[in-house]
Design a protein around this motif. Structure first.
Motif, PDB file in Angstrom:
ATOM      1  N   GLY A 133      24.035   5.248   9.186  1.00  0.00           N
ATOM      2  CA  GLY A 133      24.059   5.031   7.747  1.00  0.00           C
ATOM      3  C   GLY A 133      22.826   4.291   7.268  1.00  0.00           C
ATOM      4  O   GLY A 133      22.255   4.612   6.216  1.00  0.00           O
ATOM      5  N   GLY A 134      22.403   3.279   8.050  1.00  0.00           N
ATOM      6  CA  GLY A 134      21.210   2.543   7.680  1.00  0.00           C
ATOM      7  C   GLY A 134      19.966   3.406   7.650  1.00  0.00           C
ATOM      8  O   GLY A 134      19.163   3.353   6.713  1.00  0.00           O
ATOM      9  N   LEU A 135      19.807   4.220   8.671  1.00  0.00           N
ATOM     10  CA  LEU A 135      18.645   5.119   8.723  1.00  0.00           C
ATOM     11  C   LEU A 135      18.714   6.165   7.620  1.00  0.00           C
ATOM     12  O   LEU A 135      17.686   6.578   7.069  1.00  0.00           O
ATOM     13  CB  LEU A 135      18.575   5.774  10.103  1.00  0.00           C
ATOM     14  CG  LEU A 135      18.357   4.815  11.279  1.00  0.00           C
ATOM     15  CD1 LEU A 135      18.387   5.589  12.604  1.00  0.00           C
ATOM     16  CD2 LEU A 135      17.046   4.062  11.131  1.00  0.00           C
ATOM     17  N   LEU A 136      19.932   6.597   7.275  1.00  0.00           N
ATOM     18  CA  LEU A 136      20.107   7.573   6.196  1.00  0.00           C
ATOM     19  C   LEU A 136      19.669   6.974   4.862  1.00  0.00           C
ATOM     20  O   LEU A 136      18.977   7.636   4.071  1.00  0.00           O
ATOM     21  CB  LEU A 136      21.573   7.997   6.127  1.00  0.00           C
ATOM     22  CG  LEU A 136      21.929   9.088   5.096  1.00  0.00           C
ATOM     23  CD1 LEU A 136      21.226  10.399   5.449  1.00  0.00           C
ATOM     24  CD2 LEU A 136      23.447   9.293   5.051  1.00  0.00           C
ATOM     25  N   ALA A 137      20.051   5.715   4.615  1.00  0.00           N
ATOM     26  CA  ALA A 137      19.657   5.058   3.371  1.00  0.00           C
ATOM     27  C   ALA A 137      18.137   4.897   3.290  1.00  0.00           C
ATOM     28  O   ALA A 137      17.533   5.087   2.227  1.00  0.00           O
ATOM     29  CB  ALA A 137      20.345   3.701   3.260  1.00  0.00           C
ATOM     30  N   LEU A 284      22.979   5.841  -1.453  1.00  0.00           N
ATOM     31  CA  LEU A 284      24.348   5.362  -1.656  1.00  0.00           C
ATOM     32  C   LEU A 284      25.269   5.810  -0.521  1.00  0.00           C
ATOM     33  O   LEU A 284      26.119   5.038  -0.054  1.00  0.00           O
ATOM     34  CB  LEU A 284      24.876   5.859  -3.003  1.00  0.00           C
ATOM     35  CG  LEU A 284      24.178   5.289  -4.246  1.00  0.00           C
ATOM     36  CD1 LEU A 284      24.752   5.912  -5.510  1.00  0.00           C
ATOM     37  CD2 LEU A 284      24.312   3.768  -4.300  1.00  0.00           C
ATOM     38  N   ALA A 285      25.079   7.050  -0.071  1.00  0.00           N
ATOM     39  CA  ALA A 285      25.889   7.540   1.051  1.00  0.00           C
ATOM     40  C   ALA A 285      25.606   6.742   2.318  1.00  0.00           C
ATOM     41  O   ALA A 285      26.520   6.385   3.070  1.00  0.00           O
ATOM     42  CB  ALA A 285      25.608   9.027   1.281  1.00  0.00           C
ATOM     43  N   GLY A 286      24.321   6.436   2.555  1.00  0.00           N
ATOM     44  CA  GLY A 286      23.945   5.666   3.735  1.00  0.00           C
ATOM     45  C   GLY A 286      24.493   4.251   3.689  1.00  0.00           C
ATOM     46  O   GLY A 286      24.994   3.732   4.699  1.00  0.00           O
ATOM     47  N   ILE A 287      24.404   3.602   2.521  1.00  0.00           N
ATOM     48  CA  ILE A 287      24.934   2.246   2.380  1.00  0.00           C
ATOM     49  C   ILE A 287      26.445   2.237   2.603  1.00  0.00           C
ATOM     50  O   ILE A 287      26.991   1.364   3.294  1.00  0.00           O
ATOM     51  CB  ILE A 287      24.591   1.660   0.992  1.00  0.00           C
ATOM     52  CG1 ILE A 287      23.077   1.451   0.870  1.00  0.00           C
ATOM     53  CG2 ILE A 287      25.325   0.356   0.756  1.00  0.00           C
ATOM     54  CD1 ILE A 287      22.633   1.024  -0.516  1.00  0.00           C
ATOM     55  N   TYR A 288      27.135   3.223   2.024  1.00  0.00           N
ATOM     56  CA  TYR A 288      28.592   3.307   2.197  1.00  0.00           C
ATOM     57  C   TYR A 288      28.953   3.483   3.676  1.00  0.00           C
ATOM     58  O   TYR A 288      29.855   2.813   4.188  1.00  0.00           O
ATOM     59  CB  TYR A 288      29.158   4.466   1.385  1.00  0.00           C
ATOM     60  CG  TYR A 288      30.631   4.718   1.659  1.00  0.00           C
ATOM     61  CD1 TYR A 288      31.604   3.920   1.079  1.00  0.00           C
ATOM     62  CD2 TYR A 288      31.032   5.736   2.535  1.00  0.00           C
ATOM     63  CE1 TYR A 288      32.950   4.123   1.347  1.00  0.00           C
ATOM     64  CE2 TYR A 288      32.365   5.947   2.808  1.00  0.00           C
ATOM     65  CZ  TYR A 288      33.321   5.141   2.207  1.00  0.00           C
ATOM     66  OH  TYR A 288      34.654   5.349   2.488  1.00  0.00           O
ATOM     67  N   LEU A 289      28.231   4.375   4.358  1.00  0.00           N
ATOM     68  CA  LEU A 289      28.512   4.614   5.771  1.00  0.00           C
ATOM     69  C   LEU A 289      28.263   3.364   6.593  1.00  0.00           C
ATOM     70  O   LEU A 289      29.046   3.028   7.494  1.00  0.00           O
ATOM     71  CB  LEU A 289      27.644   5.771   6.280  1.00  0.00           C
ATOM     72  CG  LEU A 289      27.861   6.201   7.742  1.00  0.00           C
ATOM     73  CD1 LEU A 289      29.287   6.685   7.947  1.00  0.00           C
ATOM     74  CD2 LEU A 289      26.861   7.305   8.119  1.00  0.00           C
ATOM     75  N   PHE A 290      27.182   2.649   6.272  1.00  0.00           N
ATOM     76  CA  PHE A 290      26.868   1.423   7.011  1.00  0.00           C
ATOM     77  C   PHE A 290      27.971   0.389   6.832  1.00  0.00           C
ATOM     78  O   PHE A 290      28.480  -0.184   7.801  1.00  0.00           O
ATOM     79  CB  PHE A 290      25.528   0.853   6.540  1.00  0.00           C
ATOM     80  CG  PHE A 290      25.168  -0.450   7.210  1.00  0.00           C
ATOM     81  CD1 PHE A 290      24.483  -0.449   8.409  1.00  0.00           C
ATOM     82  CD2 PHE A 290      25.535  -1.662   6.641  1.00  0.00           C
ATOM     83  CE1 PHE A 290      24.163  -1.643   9.040  1.00  0.00           C
ATOM     84  CE2 PHE A 290      25.222  -2.858   7.267  1.00  0.00           C
ATOM     85  CZ  PHE A 290      24.536  -2.849   8.473  1.00  0.00           C
ATOM     86  N   ILE A 291      28.347   0.120   5.572  1.00  0.00           N
ATOM     87  CA  ILE A 291      29.354  -0.904   5.304  1.00  0.00           C
ATOM     88  C   ILE A 291      30.715  -0.490   5.856  1.00  0.00           C
ATOM     89  O   ILE A 291      31.457  -1.305   6.405  1.00  0.00           O
ATOM     90  CB  ILE A 291      29.438  -1.174   3.787  1.00  0.00           C
ATOM     91  CG1 ILE A 291      28.139  -1.844   3.313  1.00  0.00           C
ATOM     92  CG2 ILE A 291      30.641  -2.052   3.452  1.00  0.00           C
ATOM     93  CD1 ILE A 291      28.069  -2.068   1.821  1.00  0.00           C
ATOM     94  N   ARG A 292      31.017   0.799   5.738  1.00  0.00           N
ATOM     95  CA  ARG A 292      32.320   1.295   6.210  1.00  0.00           C
ATOM     96  C   ARG A 292      32.448   1.175   7.722  1.00  0.00           C
ATOM     97  O   ARG A 292      33.534   0.879   8.240  1.00  0.00           O
ATOM     98  CB  ARG A 292      32.480   2.763   5.781  1.00  0.00           C
ATOM     99  CG  ARG A 292      33.819   3.385   6.159  1.00  0.00           C
ATOM    100  CD  ARG A 292      34.919   2.858   5.273  1.00  0.00           C
ATOM    101  NE  ARG A 292      36.181   3.502   5.563  1.00  0.00           N
ATOM    102  CZ  ARG A 292      36.995   3.181   6.556  1.00  0.00           C
ATOM    103  NH1 ARG A 292      36.664   2.197   7.368  1.00  0.00           N
ATOM    104  NH2 ARG A 292      38.141   3.818   6.742  1.00  0.00           N
TER     105      ARG A 292
END
Length: 313
Positions: A133-137, A284-292
């Motif tokens: 997720g971090g790399l995606l963001a 936003l998708a990357g941040i959500y994945l990271f936090i989730r």
């Protein structure tokens, strides 16, 4: 001194969201001001200190806390202030050599430094899906700025300065992550902002930037920069870093370009381009994945992994 068992009175992730929304106003106010970038940075911090000082009347305990601070904590606060001042100066100076897009994209690489710093100093490990997720963001940031990305010639020097700006702001958060376990948010913020202000004023004087003579509108934008992205943005991050680590805060800040684009559309009438739409959704998708997928970091785990101060100093 600071209570290590203190519980947050606002959910940490909600505070992080509010802080990111506040810092999203920064670029808007900077764009509206006509003053030199170092002066904008200086008065952003100076006004922040001036707005914070009256709160000492309602927080008398902070005076005693600061007077009882051991020398090592003062040194760490000095280091934190130096990191923050360096971040502003390196980032703003990079804009003289490279494009805004290139500079912004490289500064948003700060989570990469946070991944390394969090592991080395605090023994933090990130779940594979959270890392994805971090790399995606981060990839989303490149989508937004890639069209104007510059490499080569003097632009390369600007890119290096921007990358150094990402490293120094990560250093600022890492030091804060340790100090905030032993010092209240108010005391830490006031001390560090004061140190940063002194360093920025010294920089201005050394390079011959005049400290007065700016338009009345500029002084208003300086005040807005102090109130919104600094006191309601960075100061919230200084508070929440007791419960959320540097990596999580760095990830959250990646949402700043999304918030800025929305505000620019509403306030300045700027058009949101297709790369901004696509990149924003990816961020936003990357941040959500990271936090989730990343385990929330509480006080107990923070105390268990906290690095000894001599390793940070």
């Amino acid at each position: 001194m600071n209570n290590p068992n203190e519980k947050p009175w606002v959910p940490p992730y909600l505070a992080l969201f509010l802080g990111v929304a506040a810092v999203s106003t920064s670029a808007i106010f900077v764009k509206l001001s006509s003053a030199p970038a170092p002066i904008i940075a200086t008065y952003r911090l100076v006004f922040s200190v001036l707005l914070t000082l009256p709160l000492l009347f309602w927080n008398r305990g902070a005076i005693g806390e600061m007077m009882r601070m051991p020398g090592r904590q003062w040194l760490l606060c000095l280091l934190s202030g130096a990191f923050l001042a360096s971040h502003f100066l390196l980032w703003f100076e990079s804009l003289n050599f490279t494009s805004v897009a290139s500079s912004t994209v490289l500064v948003t690489l700060q989570p990469l430094f946070a991944f390394v710093g969090g592991y080395f100093f605090f023994g933090e490990r990130i779940r594979p899906l959270a890392l994805t997720g971090g790399l995606l963001a981060i990839a989303g940031s490149f989508v937004i700025g890639w069209g104007d990305f510059r490499v080569g010639g003097m632009a390369l020097w600007g890119d290096i300065l921007a990358l150094m700006g990402a490293a120094t702001v990560t250093g600022y958060w890492l030091v804060g992550q340790y100090v905030r376990q032993h010092l209240s948010s108010f005391s830490y913020t006031l001390v560090v902002y004061t140190i940063t202000s002194v360093l920025l004023v010294a920089y201005d004087l050394a390079l011959g930037y005049p400290l007065a003579g700016y338009r009345a509108e500029d002084w208003g934008w300086f005040f807005c920069l102090a109130l919104f992205p600094t006191l309601l943005g960075h100061s919230i991050f200084n508070w929440v870093i007791k419960w959320l680590n540097t990596t999580t805060i760095s990830m959250g800040i990646l949402g700043e370009p999304v918030g800025t684009a929305i505000l620019a559309y509403i306030i300045l009438g700027e058009v949101i381009t297709l790369p901004q739409w696509v990149g924003g959704l990816i961020i936003l998708a990357g941040i959500y994945l990271f936090i989730r997928c990343n385990t929330a970091k509480g006080v107990e785990s923070r105390e268990a992994t906290a690095v000894p101060p001599e390793k940070l100093a």
